[in-house]
Scaffold this motif. Structure first.
Motif, PDB file in Angstrom:
ATOM      1  N   ALA A  55     -15.575   8.773  13.795  1.00 43.53           N
ATOM      2  CA  ALA A  55     -15.325   9.949  14.635  1.00 43.53           C
ATOM      3  C   ALA A  55     -15.689  11.249  13.928  1.00 43.53           C
ATOM      4  CB  ALA A  55     -13.856   9.983  15.047  1.00 43.53           C
ATOM      5  N   TYR A  56     -16.061  11.166  12.654  1.00 43.43           N
ATOM      6  CA  TYR A  56     -16.369  12.371  11.882  1.00 43.43           C
ATOM      7  C   TYR A  56     -17.806  12.839  12.126  1.00 43.43           C
ATOM      8  CZ  TYR A  56     -12.145  11.308   9.098  1.00 43.43           C
ATOM      9  OH  TYR A  56     -10.861  11.046   8.677  1.00 43.43           O
ATOM     10  N   ALA A  57     -18.235  12.853  13.360  1.00 45.60           N
ATOM     11  CA  ALA A  57     -19.566  13.353  13.728  1.00 45.60           C
ATOM     12  C   ALA A  57     -19.352  14.666  14.461  1.00 45.60           C
ATOM     13  CB  ALA A  57     -20.297  12.340  14.603  1.00 45.60           C
ATOM     14  N   PHE A  58     -19.145  15.725  13.687  1.00 40.20           N
ATOM     15  CA  PHE A  58     -18.739  17.004  14.268  1.00 40.20           C
ATOM     16  C   PHE A  58     -19.943  17.814  14.733  1.00 40.20           C
ATOM     17  CE2 PHE A  58     -15.793  16.063  10.637  1.00 40.20           C
ATOM     18  CZ  PHE A  58     -14.779  15.525  11.414  1.00 40.20           C
ATOM     19  N   THR A  59     -19.740  18.554  15.813  1.00 35.04           N
ATOM     20  CA  THR A  59     -20.796  19.430  16.323  1.00 35.04           C
ATOM     21  C   THR A  59     -20.506  20.897  16.052  1.00 35.04           C
ATOM     22  OG1 THR A  59     -19.687  19.441  18.481  1.00 35.04           O
ATOM     23  CG2 THR A  59     -21.454  17.821  18.143  1.00 35.04           C
ATOM     24  N   ASP A  60     -19.250  21.205  15.782  1.00 39.46           N
ATOM     25  CA  ASP A  60     -18.848  22.569  15.444  1.00 39.46           C
ATOM     26  C   ASP A  60     -17.444  22.522  14.865  1.00 39.46           C
ATOM     27  OD1 ASP A  60     -17.202  22.096  17.620  1.00 39.46           O
ATOM     28  OD2 ASP A  60     -18.133  23.602  18.914  1.00 39.46           O
ATOM     29  N   GLN A  62     -14.535  23.425  16.134  1.00 41.93           N
ATOM     30  CA  GLN A  62     -13.480  22.935  17.010  1.00 41.93           C
ATOM     31  C   GLN A  62     -13.463  21.409  17.089  1.00 41.93           C
ATOM     32  OE1 GLN A  62     -10.988  24.891  18.389  1.00 41.93           O
ATOM     33  NE2 GLN A  62     -10.136  22.831  18.620  1.00 41.93           N
ATOM     34  N   SER A  63     -14.640  20.781  17.106  1.00 43.47           N
ATOM     35  CA  SER A  63     -14.683  19.318  17.174  1.00 43.47           C
ATOM     36  C   SER A  63     -14.058  18.701  15.931  1.00 43.47           C
ATOM     37  CB  SER A  63     -16.124  18.830  17.356  1.00 43.47           C
ATOM     38  OG  SER A  63     -16.924  19.155  16.228  1.00 43.47           O
ATOM     39  N   PHE A  64     -14.190  19.389  14.799  1.00 46.90           N
ATOM     40  CA  PHE A  64     -13.511  18.938  13.578  1.00 46.90           C
ATOM     41  C   PHE A  64     -12.004  19.138  13.681  1.00 46.90           C
ATOM     42  CE2 PHE A  64     -11.617  21.122   9.854  1.00 46.90           C
ATOM     43  CZ  PHE A  64     -11.206  19.983   9.182  1.00 46.90           C
ATOM     44  N   LEU A  65     -11.576  20.315  14.152  1.00 44.14           N
ATOM     45  CA  LEU A  65     -10.152  20.629  14.192  1.00 44.14           C
ATOM     46  C   LEU A  65      -9.374  19.644  15.058  1.00 44.14           C
ATOM     47  CD1 LEU A  65     -10.325  24.529  14.401  1.00 44.14           C
ATOM     48  CD2 LEU A  65      -9.539  23.167  12.461  1.00 44.14           C
ATOM     49  N   ASP A  66     -10.007  19.146  16.117  1.00 46.54           N
ATOM     50  CA  ASP A  66      -9.330  18.178  16.971  1.00 46.54           C
ATOM     51  C   ASP A  66      -8.939  16.927  16.183  1.00 46.54           C
ATOM     52  OD1 ASP A  66      -9.657  19.917  19.087  1.00 46.54           O
ATOM     53  OD2 ASP A  66     -11.451  18.915  19.867  1.00 46.54           O
ATOM     54  N   ILE A  67      -9.839  16.459  15.323  1.00 45.16           N
ATOM     55  CA  ILE A  67      -9.567  15.287  14.485  1.00 45.16           C
ATOM     56  C   ILE A  67      -8.581  15.643  13.366  1.00 45.16           C
ATOM     57  CG2 ILE A  67     -10.594  13.653  12.853  1.00 45.16           C
ATOM     58  CD1 ILE A  67     -11.400  12.889  15.571  1.00 45.16           C
ATOM     59  N   TYR A  68      -8.776  16.818  12.799  1.00 43.59           N
ATOM     60  CA  TYR A  68      -7.956  17.302  11.678  1.00 43.59           C
ATOM     61  C   TYR A  68      -6.477  17.339  12.053  1.00 43.59           C
ATOM     62  CZ  TYR A  68      -6.323  21.071   8.459  1.00 43.59           C
ATOM     63  OH  TYR A  68      -5.649  21.850   7.542  1.00 43.59           O
ATOM     64  N   TYR A  69      -6.154  17.911  13.213  1.00 42.73           N
ATOM     65  CA  TYR A  69      -4.762  18.018  13.626  1.00 42.73           C
ATOM     66  C   TYR A  69      -4.179  16.646  13.970  1.00 42.73           C
ATOM     67  CZ  TYR A  69      -5.572  23.044  13.749  1.00 42.73           C
ATOM     68  OH  TYR A  69      -5.883  24.339  13.395  1.00 42.73           O
ATOM     69  N   LYS A 258     -21.848  20.042   7.586  1.00 43.63           N
ATOM     70  CA  LYS A 258     -21.202  19.083   8.478  1.00 43.63           C
ATOM     71  C   LYS A 258     -20.820  19.729   9.816  1.00 43.63           C
ATOM     72  CE  LYS A 258     -19.331  14.843   8.758  1.00 43.63           C
ATOM     73  NZ  LYS A 258     -20.048  13.590   8.537  1.00 43.63           N
ATOM     74  N   LEU A 259     -20.473  21.018   9.788  1.00 48.80           N
ATOM     75  CA  LEU A 259     -20.054  21.714  11.006  1.00 48.80           C
ATOM     76  C   LEU A 259     -21.214  22.455  11.679  1.00 48.80           C
ATOM     77  CD1 LEU A 259     -16.543  23.091   9.988  1.00 48.80           C
ATOM     78  CD2 LEU A 259     -17.141  20.960  11.139  1.00 48.80           C
ATOM     79  N   CYS A 260     -22.415  22.183  11.202  1.00 47.74           N
ATOM     80  CA  CYS A 260     -23.632  22.707  11.844  1.00 47.74           C
ATOM     81  C   CYS A 260     -23.770  24.226  11.754  1.00 47.74           C
ATOM     82  CB  CYS A 260     -23.721  22.254  13.299  1.00 47.74           C
ATOM     83  SG  CYS A 260     -23.606  20.458  13.513  1.00 47.74           S
ATOM     84  N   VAL A 261     -23.141  24.845  10.751  1.00 50.54           N
ATOM     85  CA  VAL A 261     -23.398  26.254  10.475  1.00 50.54           C
ATOM     86  C   VAL A 261     -24.841  26.399   9.995  1.00 50.54           C
ATOM     87  CG1 VAL A 261     -22.707  28.257   9.082  1.00 50.54           C
ATOM     88  CG2 VAL A 261     -20.973  26.657   9.925  1.00 50.54           C
ATOM     89  N   PHE A 262     -25.295  25.402   9.212  1.00 49.24           N
ATOM     90  CA  PHE A 262     -26.703  25.265   8.816  1.00 49.24           C
ATOM     91  C   PHE A 262     -27.128  23.845   9.161  1.00 49.24           C
ATOM     92  CE2 PHE A 262     -24.712  28.258   5.873  1.00 49.24           C
ATOM     93  CZ  PHE A 262     -25.520  29.381   6.048  1.00 49.24           C
ATOM     94  N   ASP A 263     -28.356  23.689   9.642  1.00 46.51           N
ATOM     95  CA  ASP A 263     -28.806  22.331   9.970  1.00 46.51           C
ATOM     96  C   ASP A 263     -29.464  21.631   8.796  1.00 46.51           C
ATOM     97  OD1 ASP A 263     -31.289  23.559   9.811  1.00 46.51           O
ATOM     98  OD2 ASP A 263     -31.683  23.496  11.972  1.00 46.51           O
ATOM     99  N   ASP A 264     -29.629  22.360   7.698  1.00 49.54           N
ATOM    100  CA  ASP A 264     -30.226  21.801   6.488  1.00 49.54           C
ATOM    101  C   ASP A 264     -29.689  22.604   5.314  1.00 49.54           C
ATOM    102  OD1 ASP A 264     -32.100  21.301   4.285  1.00 49.54           O
ATOM    103  OD2 ASP A 264     -33.350  20.311   5.791  1.00 49.54           O
ATOM    104  N   LEU A 265     -29.260  21.916   4.263  1.00 46.28           N
ATOM    105  CA  LEU A 265     -28.664  22.620   3.123  1.00 46.28           C
ATOM    106  C   LEU A 265     -29.676  23.517   2.417  1.00 46.28           C
ATOM    107  CD1 LEU A 265     -25.770  22.683   2.169  1.00 46.28           C
ATOM    108  CD2 LEU A 265     -26.341  20.997   0.419  1.00 46.28           C
ATOM    109  N   THR A 266     -30.956  23.218   2.556  1.00 47.01           N
ATOM    110  CA  THR A 266     -31.984  24.085   1.955  1.00 47.01           C
ATOM    111  C   THR A 266     -32.018  25.462   2.620  1.00 47.01           C
ATOM    112  OG1 THR A 266     -33.731  23.282   3.430  1.00 47.01           O
ATOM    113  CG2 THR A 266     -33.413  22.100   1.340  1.00 47.01           C
ATOM    114  N   LYS A 267     -31.418  25.578   3.801  1.00 48.10           N
ATOM    115  CA  LYS A 267     -31.393  26.858   4.521  1.00 48.10           C
ATOM    116  C   LYS A 267     -30.102  27.637   4.266  1.00 48.10           C
ATOM    117  CE  LYS A 267     -34.134  24.848   8.293  1.00 48.10           C
ATOM    118  NZ  LYS A 267     -34.130  24.486   9.741  1.00 48.10           N
TER     119      LYS A 267
END
Length: 347
Positions: A55-60, A62-69, A258-267
């Motif tokens: 379930a750790y396939a986050f798109t942003d 909020q999608s993480f926070l739902d699992i986190y809580y 992981k939270l899609c702030v960047f789509d690649d760590l090189t960026k």
């Protein structure tokens, strides 16, 4: 006999370092979640550790926070909070973290009927035990920004006796949870109360939120550090201000990926901010969910951004300089770093 110099990754992994952005609830690994669920008779929405990890396939955020809580729901007793905190401390010690400043979210627990005293007592007991093994630490109470400021004010008032009882450890307040639509200005009153009490102040800003949120954190909340802050690069005047004032950013590279702030760590903007003289640091954020503790964040960042020996040294030193420790403690920590860095020179 030939001696081989370490690689920069090896040298960094072995270096003493500080971690300034770690949510203790975000260090709750699936194995421990299931163990605590069984101990406390909590029914989980997932029938196995593998199903939870899937379930750790986050798109942003909020999608993480739902699992986190949902994961935090297994934390009910002082021993639960001890076990969670000690598990993180073991990881930190293995990564040669010698000082950590830990966030915790009391509202996540009090709304489930778990008293804030229980939360802090369990965390404190683990941190005191870890201190005997060489890990110094501070604790920062964070407000959930998706809730009204009235809730934060009530939480702060309830915690006032704890700030006195644990003044050696509980030294500040922060602001986390959903950034979008919840600007720092929403919490100006509670931060003013914390500032009047002499507490240290930090806030998440400029992760998913715009640079204007960083300005609000600085000008309205009057924070000592900015958590994340990676979008500051979009505003040259803000970058100059951060560099000139040495207000540190507690950056979390793998979390941002992981939270899609960047789509690649090189960026990632960490190196650009560093090049401009901003005091960036590297941290793990919610490592159980984002694929790595602090050394893995350093490794991935060094490789993706092709950081140099001098740049990595500066980032680690920044983590000590931005720590909420005494001047004498800071000098001692930097001296340990310098000794390690010079003893492991890369030629």
């Amino acid at each position: 006999m030939t001696e081989f110099a370490p690689t920069l990754t090896e040298k960094t992994a072995a270096a003493p370092k500080a971690e300034l952005h770690i949510h203790i609830e975000g260090s709750l690994e699936p194995e421990l979640i299931f163990r605590l669920a069984e101990r406390n008779g909590v029914k989980l929405a997932y029938n196995s550790i593998d199903a939870l990890r899937a379930a750790y396939a986050f798109t942003d955020l909020q999608s993480f926070l739902d699992i986190y809580y949902a994961g935090a729901s297994v934390l009910l007793t002082e021993q639960d909070f001890y076990d969670m905190t000690m598990a993180y401390c073991e990881r930190a010690l293995a990564d040669n973290v010698v000082h950590t400043e830990i966030f915790f979210d009391p509202q996540t627990h009090t709304e489930r009927g778990v008293a804030i005293d229980v939360v802090v007592a369990g965390i404190e007991r683990a941190l005191a035990d870890a201190e005997q093994r060489g890990l110094s630490s501070k604790l920062i109470l964070c407000f959930l920004r998706h809730l009204p400021e009235e809730d934060a004010l009530a939480t702060f008032d309830a915690a006032l006796p704890l700030f006195d009882r644990y003044r050696h450890r509980l030294i500040g307040v922060g602001l986390d949870s959903s950034e979008r639509g919840h600007p720092p200005s929403k919490f100006e009153r509670v931060f003013a109360k914390a500032r009047a009490k002499g507490l240290k102040l930090v806030a998440h800003a400029g992760e998913e939120g715009p640079p204007s949120y960083v300005y609000e954190a600085l000008d309205l909340l009057k924070v000592d550090r900015v958590d994340h802050g990676v979008r500051s690069i979009e505003d040259p005047a803000l970058v100059t201000r951060l560099a000139d004032t040495r207000v540190a950013l507690t950056v979390c590279p793998l979390s941002n990926l992981k939270l899609c702030v960047f789509d690649d760590l090189t960026k990632h903007t960490l190196k650009a901010l560093l090049d401009e003289g901003v005091a960036v640091t590297v941290n793990s954020d919610d490592p159980a969910y984002f694929g790595g503790y602090v050394n893995e964040n350093y490794r991935a960042t060094v490789e993706a951004l092709q950081l140099t020996d001098a740049e990595v040294y500066t980032i680690i030193r920044n983590s000590f300089e931005a720590s909420f420790v005494t001047d004498a403690e800071r000098d001692a920590l930097i001296a340990r770093l310098d000794a390690h860095w010079h003893a492991n020179a890369i030629t």
